[in-house]
Design a protein around this motif. Structure first.
Motif, PDB file in Angstrom:
ATOM      1  N   PRO A  27       0.813  -1.212   0.000  1.00 15.74           N
ATOM      2  CA  PRO A  27       0.000   0.000   0.000  1.00 15.74           C
ATOM      3  C   PRO A  27       0.854   1.273   0.000  1.00 15.74           C
ATOM      4  CG  PRO A  27      -0.047  -1.021   2.160  1.00 15.74           C
ATOM      5  CD  PRO A  27       0.722  -1.939   1.260  1.00 15.74           C
ATOM      6  N   GLU A  28       0.227   2.348  -0.400  1.00 14.77           N
ATOM      7  CA  GLU A  28       0.880   3.644  -0.353  1.00 14.77           C
ATOM      8  C   GLU A  28       1.275   3.930   1.097  1.00 14.77           C
ATOM      9  OE1 GLU A  28      -0.454   7.963  -1.771  1.00 14.77           O
ATOM     10  OE2 GLU A  28      -1.071   6.336  -3.102  1.00 14.77           O
ATOM     11  N   GLY A  29       2.450   4.500   1.293  1.00 10.32           N
ATOM     12  CA  GLY A  29       2.916   4.827   2.634  1.00 10.32           C
ATOM     13  C   GLY A  29       3.805   3.765   3.242  1.00 10.32           C
ATOM     14  N   ILE A  30       4.080   2.680   2.491  1.00 13.16           N
ATOM     15  CA  ILE A  30       4.970   1.607   2.953  1.00 13.16           C
ATOM     16  C   ILE A  30       6.136   1.494   1.990  1.00 13.16           C
ATOM     17  CG2 ILE A  30       5.206  -0.892   3.303  1.00 13.16           C
ATOM     18  CD1 ILE A  30       3.505   0.357   5.476  1.00 13.16           C
ATOM     19  N   ALA A  50       7.166   2.937   7.453  1.00 13.15           N
ATOM     20  CA  ALA A  50       5.749   3.276   7.327  1.00 13.15           C
ATOM     21  C   ALA A  50       5.543   4.753   7.614  1.00 13.15           C
ATOM     22  CB  ALA A  50       4.921   2.446   8.299  1.00 13.15           C
ATOM     23  N   ALA A  55      -1.134   3.135   7.262  1.00 13.17           N
ATOM     24  CA  ALA A  55      -0.380   2.368   6.265  1.00 13.17           C
ATOM     25  C   ALA A  55       0.012   0.996   6.824  1.00 13.17           C
ATOM     26  CB  ALA A  55       0.861   3.145   5.823  1.00 13.17           C
TER      27      ALA A  55
END
Length: 88
Positions: A27-30, A50, A55
């Motif tokens: 996912p976005e943010g990882i 993260a 996230a």
């Protein structure tokens, strides 16, 4: 923030774990730093950065039906020592 996750699963869930890995979408943010598999089976280690608690939840929730995830916030030793020297 850095996290080290240790995921464990039962031997009978191996095929489902492999399916999850093939379908893994980060996912976005990882940002994954590195990952390792226990060669004796049943464990997976991943180090990632993260951006938020949301996230981390989005990253781990899809696995929660087939494995146990221990998520540990970590810091590089040099950074930790520098931080701790301020409290001496």
């Amino acid at each position: 923030m850095l996290f080290m996750d240790i995921s464990t699963w039962e031997p009978h869930d191996r095929d489902e774990i492999l399916k999850h890995f093939k379908e893994l979408k980060v996912p976005e943010g990882i940002k994954i730093k590195n990952q390792w598999v226990d060669l004796t089976g049943g464990r997976y280690f991943i180090l990632y950065e993260a951006e938020s608690a949301e996230a981390v939840a989005a990253f781990n929730l899809p696995w929660s039906d087939i494995c146990l995830i221990e998520s540990i916030p970590v810091m590089e030793t040099g950074e930790f020592m520098s931080l701790m020297s301020k409290y001496k």
